[in-house]
Design a protein around this motif. Sequence first.
Motif, PDB file in Angstrom:
ATOM      1  N   VAL A 152       0.837  -1.201   0.000  1.00  0.00           N
ATOM      2  CA  VAL A 152       0.000   0.000   0.000  1.00  0.00           C
ATOM      3  C   VAL A 152       0.872   1.250   0.000  1.00  0.00           C
ATOM      4  CG1 VAL A 152      -1.623   1.358   1.396  1.00  0.00           C
ATOM      5  CG2 VAL A 152      -2.017  -1.087   1.051  1.00  0.00           C
ATOM      6  N   PHE A 153       1.924   1.235   0.801  1.00  0.00           N
ATOM      7  CA  PHE A 153       2.810   2.400   0.889  1.00  0.00           C
ATOM      8  C   PHE A 153       3.964   2.347  -0.105  1.00  0.00           C
ATOM      9  CE2 PHE A 153       0.679   2.507   5.043  1.00  0.00           C
ATOM     10  CZ  PHE A 153       0.259   3.826   5.042  1.00  0.00           C
ATOM     11  N   ARG A 154       3.900   1.391  -1.020  1.00  0.00           N
ATOM     12  CA  ARG A 154       4.909   1.245  -2.083  1.00  0.00           C
ATOM     13  C   ARG A 154       6.336   1.226  -1.519  1.00  0.00           C
ATOM     14  NH1 ARG A 154       1.658   5.273  -5.718  1.00  0.00           N
ATOM     15  NH2 ARG A 154       0.087   3.841  -6.468  1.00  0.00           N
ATOM     16  N   MET A 155       6.508   0.421  -0.521  1.00  0.00           N
ATOM     17  CA  MET A 155       7.822   0.279   0.111  1.00  0.00           C
ATOM     18  C   MET A 155       8.767  -0.427  -0.863  1.00  0.00           C
ATOM     19  SD  MET A 155       8.745  -1.662   3.688  1.00  0.00           S
ATOM     20  CE  MET A 155       8.148  -0.434   4.824  1.00  0.00           C
ATOM     21  N   PRO A 156       9.964   0.116  -1.074  1.00  0.00           N
ATOM     22  CA  PRO A 156      10.926  -0.540  -1.971  1.00  0.00           C
ATOM     23  C   PRO A 156      11.325  -1.927  -1.440  1.00  0.00           C
ATOM     24  CG  PRO A 156      11.657   1.681  -1.388  1.00  0.00           C
ATOM     25  CD  PRO A 156      10.476   1.371  -0.546  1.00  0.00           C
ATOM     26  N   MET A 157      11.717  -2.792  -2.347  1.00  0.00           N
ATOM     27  CA  MET A 157      12.047  -4.173  -1.987  1.00  0.00           C
ATOM     28  C   MET A 157      13.152  -4.228  -0.932  1.00  0.00           C
ATOM     29  SD  MET A 157      11.105  -7.083  -2.308  1.00  0.00           S
ATOM     30  CE  MET A 157      11.638  -8.634  -1.742  1.00  0.00           C
ATOM     31  N   LEU A 158      14.150  -3.382  -1.036  1.00  0.00           N
ATOM     32  CA  LEU A 158      15.250  -3.398  -0.075  1.00  0.00           C
ATOM     33  C   LEU A 158      14.746  -3.104   1.338  1.00  0.00           C
ATOM     34  CD1 LEU A 158      18.256  -3.807   0.311  1.00  0.00           C
ATOM     35  CD2 LEU A 158      18.580  -1.371  -0.144  1.00  0.00           C
ATOM     36  N   ARG A 159      13.836  -2.170   1.456  1.00  0.00           N
ATOM     37  CA  ARG A 159      13.263  -1.856   2.783  1.00  0.00           C
ATOM     38  C   ARG A 159      12.389  -2.995   3.291  1.00  0.00           C
ATOM     39  NH1 ARG A 159      12.357   4.309   4.191  1.00  0.00           N
ATOM     40  NH2 ARG A 159      14.279   5.072   3.273  1.00  0.00           N
TER      41      ARG A 159
END
Length: 183
Positions: free
Chosen positions: A90-97
């Motif tokens: 939902v918050f479009r968190m990057p894969m690394l995070r």
Amino acid sequence: MGGFFIGSIIGILLAWLSYREKYVEDILKPFITTLKAIPVASFVIILLIWAGNKILSLYVSTLVVIPVLYLNTLSGLKATDPKLLEMAEVFRMPMLRKLCYIYLPSLYPFWNSSLQAALGMAWKSGVAAEVIGQPLKSVGNSLYQSKIYLETADLFAWTITIILTAMILEKLILKVLKMCIKV
């Protein structure tokens, strides 16, 4: 140690692929089941015939470690909280995070126990491979020589050396894991 690290990396990468693509898990299932079931002595003899005795313990340790890390990593990935993953989407968190803040904390308990088990199994299987394969100037060869010549003191000395080295490396690896994941 080389077999332990190589087997760990392969096991973790294959688990990640299996988690991402269900068909990979289906393809790997019979191979992982076979790796778990084959006795170490069979691995040693087969690999001795195919690869010789120079780095036999590396191959055997690798093959023993792969299923342990694969199965535990896959279980840890599947146990990751789906609500956290949904929130990350939902918050479009990057894969690394996502990896750092969701997956790694979820994997920590699985890796903590599996790395301990895999390290012990890697040491035992590696030394067993050296005892059977007899590469010169190896711990396994020294153990075998102490058996042949009935040198009990040498046998105990090598056994204690193996135990202490395994204990120190286990503590070191678990400390590095804890520092990396920051649980």
